[in-house]
Design an enzyme around this catalytic site. Sequence first.
Site, PDB file in Angstrom:
ATOM      1  N   ARG A 167      16.022  -1.509 -62.792  1.00  0.00           N
ATOM      2  CA  ARG A 167      16.887  -1.626 -61.617  1.00  0.00           C
ATOM      3  C   ARG A 167      17.225  -3.094 -61.331  1.00  0.00           C
ATOM      4  NH1 ARG A 167      15.089   1.953 -56.530  1.00  0.00           N
ATOM      5  NH2 ARG A 167      13.765   0.239 -55.928  1.00  0.00           N
ATOM      6  N   LYS A 182       7.798 -10.256 -64.101  1.00  0.00           N
ATOM      7  CA  LYS A 182       6.337 -10.264 -63.952  1.00  0.00           C
ATOM      8  C   LYS A 182       5.965  -8.842 -63.543  1.00  0.00           C
ATOM      9  CE  LYS A 182       3.202 -10.355 -61.420  1.00  0.00           C
ATOM     10  NZ  LYS A 182       2.255  -9.210 -61.348  1.00  0.00           N
ATOM     11  N   GLY A 236       7.692  -4.426 -53.766  1.00  0.00           N
ATOM     12  CA  GLY A 236       6.254  -4.336 -53.517  1.00  0.00           C
ATOM     13  C   GLY A 236       5.984  -4.267 -52.032  1.00  0.00           C
ATOM     14  N   SER A 237       4.821  -4.730 -51.652  1.00  0.00           N
ATOM     15  CA  SER A 237       4.406  -4.592 -50.249  1.00  0.00           C
ATOM     16  C   SER A 237       5.142  -5.582 -49.347  1.00  0.00           C
ATOM     17  CB  SER A 237       2.903  -4.821 -50.141  1.00  0.00           C
ATOM     18  OG  SER A 237       2.597  -6.131 -50.578  1.00  0.00           O
ATOM     19  N   GLU A 258      12.679  -5.406 -51.878  1.00  0.00           N
ATOM     20  CA  GLU A 258      12.503  -3.974 -51.633  1.00  0.00           C
ATOM     21  C   GLU A 258      11.053  -3.798 -51.230  1.00  0.00           C
ATOM     22  OE1 GLU A 258      14.875  -2.033 -51.551  1.00  0.00           O
ATOM     23  OE2 GLU A 258      16.435  -2.978 -52.771  1.00  0.00           O
ATOM     24  N   LEU A 259      10.815  -3.607 -49.938  1.00  0.00           N
ATOM     25  CA  LEU A 259       9.440  -3.672 -49.429  1.00  0.00           C
ATOM     26  C   LEU A 259       8.941  -2.291 -49.000  1.00  0.00           C
ATOM     27  CD1 LEU A 259       9.930  -7.061 -47.555  1.00  0.00           C
ATOM     28  CD2 LEU A 259       9.297  -6.657 -49.933  1.00  0.00           C
ATOM     29  N   ARG A 286       6.158  13.872 -54.937  1.00  0.00           N
ATOM     30  CA  ARG A 286       6.735  13.208 -56.100  1.00  0.00           C
ATOM     31  C   ARG A 286       5.961  11.920 -56.353  1.00  0.00           C
ATOM     32  NH1 ARG A 286      11.600  10.075 -57.989  1.00  0.00           N
ATOM     33  NH2 ARG A 286      11.613   8.959 -56.045  1.00  0.00           N
ATOM     34  N   CYS A 292       7.635   4.169 -52.208  1.00  0.00           N
ATOM     35  CA  CYS A 292       7.950   3.578 -50.901  1.00  0.00           C
ATOM     36  C   CYS A 292       8.910   4.483 -50.126  1.00  0.00           C
ATOM     37  CB  CYS A 292       8.501   2.171 -51.061  1.00  0.00           C
ATOM     38  SG  CYS A 292       9.732   2.064 -52.336  1.00  0.00           S
ATOM     39  N   GLU A 389       1.683   2.741 -44.617  1.00  0.00           N
ATOM     40  CA  GLU A 389       2.116   3.478 -45.806  1.00  0.00           C
ATOM     41  C   GLU A 389       0.896   4.133 -46.461  1.00  0.00           C
ATOM     42  OE1 GLU A 389       4.103   0.774 -48.474  1.00  0.00           O
ATOM     43  OE2 GLU A 389       5.695   2.216 -48.805  1.00  0.00           O
ATOM     44  N   SER A 449      16.973   8.978 -54.454  1.00  0.00           N
ATOM     45  CA  SER A 449      17.275   7.847 -55.338  1.00  0.00           C
ATOM     46  C   SER A 449      18.300   8.237 -56.395  1.00  0.00           C
ATOM     47  CB  SER A 449      16.002   7.378 -56.047  1.00  0.00           C
ATOM     48  OG  SER A 449      15.075   6.956 -55.088  1.00  0.00           O
TER      49      SER A 449
HETATM   50  P1  ADP Z   1       1.295  -2.924 -54.266  1.00  0.00           P
HETATM   51  O1  ADP Z   1       0.785  -2.615 -52.906  1.00  0.00           O
HETATM   52  O2  ADP Z   1       2.363  -2.015 -54.765  1.00  0.00           O
HETATM   53  O3  ADP Z   1       0.231  -3.261 -55.269  1.00  0.00           O
HETATM   54  P2  ADP Z   1       1.926  -5.701 -54.098  1.00  0.00           P
HETATM   55  O4  ADP Z   1       2.914  -6.251 -53.169  1.00  0.00           O
HETATM   56  O5  ADP Z   1       0.479  -6.102 -53.917  1.00  0.00           O
HETATM   57  O6  ADP Z   1       2.152  -4.168 -54.027  1.00  0.00           O
HETATM   58  O7  ADP Z   1       2.291  -6.018 -55.601  1.00  0.00           O
HETATM   59  C1  ADP Z   1       3.600  -5.921 -56.107  1.00  0.00           C
HETATM   60  C2  ADP Z   1       3.797  -6.995 -57.134  1.00  0.00           C
HETATM   61  O8  ADP Z   1       3.637  -8.268 -56.503  1.00  0.00           O
HETATM   62  C3  ADP Z   1       2.814  -6.981 -58.299  1.00  0.00           C
HETATM   63  O9  ADP Z   1       3.521  -7.318 -59.474  1.00  0.00           O
HETATM   64  C4  ADP Z   1       1.836  -8.067 -57.931  1.00  0.00           C
HETATM   65  O10 ADP Z   1       1.201  -8.658 -59.035  1.00  0.00           O
HETATM   66  C5  ADP Z   1       2.737  -9.072 -57.270  1.00  0.00           C
HETATM   67  N1  ADP Z   1       2.045 -10.007 -56.356  1.00  0.00           N
HETATM   68  C6  ADP Z   1       0.983  -9.772 -55.568  1.00  0.00           C
HETATM   69  N2  ADP Z   1       0.648 -10.873 -54.869  1.00  0.00           N
HETATM   70  C7  ADP Z   1       1.533 -11.842 -55.211  1.00  0.00           C
HETATM   71  C8  ADP Z   1       1.738 -13.222 -54.845  1.00  0.00           C
HETATM   72  N3  ADP Z   1       0.959 -13.816 -53.952  1.00  0.00           N
HETATM   73  N4  ADP Z   1       2.768 -13.875 -55.397  1.00  0.00           N
HETATM   74  C9  ADP Z   1       3.573 -13.259 -56.288  1.00  0.00           C
HETATM   75  N5  ADP Z   1       3.438 -11.987 -56.680  1.00  0.00           N
HETATM   76  C10 ADP Z   1       2.434 -11.276 -56.169  1.00  0.00           C
END
Ligand code: ADP
Length: 485
Positions: A167, A182, A236-237, A258-259, A286, A292, A389, A449
């Site tokens: 995406r 990453k 991510g979060s 996208e949080l 699902r 999210c 969540e 989606s």
């Molecule tokens: P989840 O709750 O889905 O694990 P995160 O937000 O912790 O969500 O992780 C989503 C992505 O962000 C992963 O690839 C993780 O390695 C990366 N990540 C976590 N902490 C950091 C940080 N401080 N800086 C950059 N990337 C990060």
Amino acid sequence: MTDFSDLLSKVPTGLWIDGGSRDGESGNRFDVVNPATGEVLTSVANASVADGDAALTSAAVAQSSWAATPPRERSMILRRAWELVVERTEDFALLMTIEMGKTLPESRGEVTYGAEFLRWFSEEAVRVGGRTATAPSGNGRILVTKEPVGPCLAITPWNFPLAMGTRKIGPALAAGCTMIVKPAEDTPLTMLLLAQVFADAGLPPGVLSVVPTLDAPNVIGALMKDRRLRKVSFTGSTQVGKKLIEQSADQVLRTSMELGGNAPFIVFDDADIDAAVDGALAAKMRNGGEACTAANRLLVHNPIRAEFTKALAARIGATKYGPGYDDGVALGPLINAKQRNSVAALVDEAVTAGAHVHTGGKSVEGAGFFFEPTVLDDVPAGQRILSEEIFGPVAVITGFDTEEEAIERANATDYGLAAYFFTKSLDRALRVSSALEAGMVGVNRGVISDPAAPFGGVKQSGLGSEGGSEGIEEYLNTKYIALTP
Ligand code: ADP
């Protein structure tokens, strides 16, 4: 132990930099674990700050020639990558199942969905336009063009190991940007296999790098300070997203975020109840609830609550769980022990406070990170499970009496990603759709989606849209050229 060695032998497990797989500068590696058994599958190279720098160097070197590559050529490479991913559906599906845990049918669904971003953006690559206008004063022309943003960084989560990458990669490459991905620590293998597919599709070295690391804060921190980087796209979060937004201020990077979500799923008493139960099952179960967009709070009109809850509890209670590669399994494990403990803590607190357990409610003893498919009703207001969540197979039901109350409660959250509701009334469908504070609204459906539609949230759920014709804009800068004719 089931033998996955044939599949794993196809996955490059070094860092993917400059068009090939290589060891990290430190030689360190980290393990990838099968969440259905807790067993180690393989290990991958662990990128350091110096490896991140090498990836950015190759991205910066490739940037100008990739931007100058004819859009049709960029389009055809994306198209070939789509074809190759689809051809290798079974490899990608099993790989996602063993590193992330979802069931094989769900993984196959993700291959179709995730690959489609490559086909969709191969079609968008040749449709990037601009506009011209005569200045209102008559004193010249306004020419507006679109240019690639430049080298981008993508940080992806573990819940959709393929689609959360494609995406971002699809629109970035279509727009003429290079990209470093990453991937999440728990699921680096799918992106590494995708890097191989892109090389097979003819992508020039440096355009796409994949750098798994256990040291995200330092590797990402250094990249975001580097003047050669122009954009960060994160899924991510909300907690990590906020940190990245702060870090992006340093260089005023373009950001797409996208949080997290806290999706309400509202069932009105004029809904088709069977369809609403099907929709709730899809929106909740699902991906094992690890999405999210998952329905986090089921708000059900009190006159139909008992009937709806009984029907949903019967369906969820009958869900067979087990390793995602076993036949007939409809629910896999959670991603890791930490995630399972977090789900268990939310459920335990709610139950201690008086919530009624209709089915499930507990972690499963033994190997793997399983949690029982669960339905809770009568959850007292103020419980963490209603505001955080869940990211697990736990349906949380509360009742409401009026439409106004349902909307007020649906919006009483800092998040605003997805929202769902079921009704047969067209008036209500239009009224409630516009009253909900969410970036995406599902009406009479539990899955929304679509690569052809803009995915994104409001409030603390994020910034920007992915997918649709909007998705490529995130990777384009607008330039205004003033022309005197
Ligand atoms: P989840 O709750 O889905 O694990 P995160 O937000 O912790 O969500 O992780 C989503 C992505 O962000 C992963 O690839 C993780 O390695 C990366 N990540 C976590 N902490 C950091 C940080 N401080 N800086 C950059 N990337 C990060």
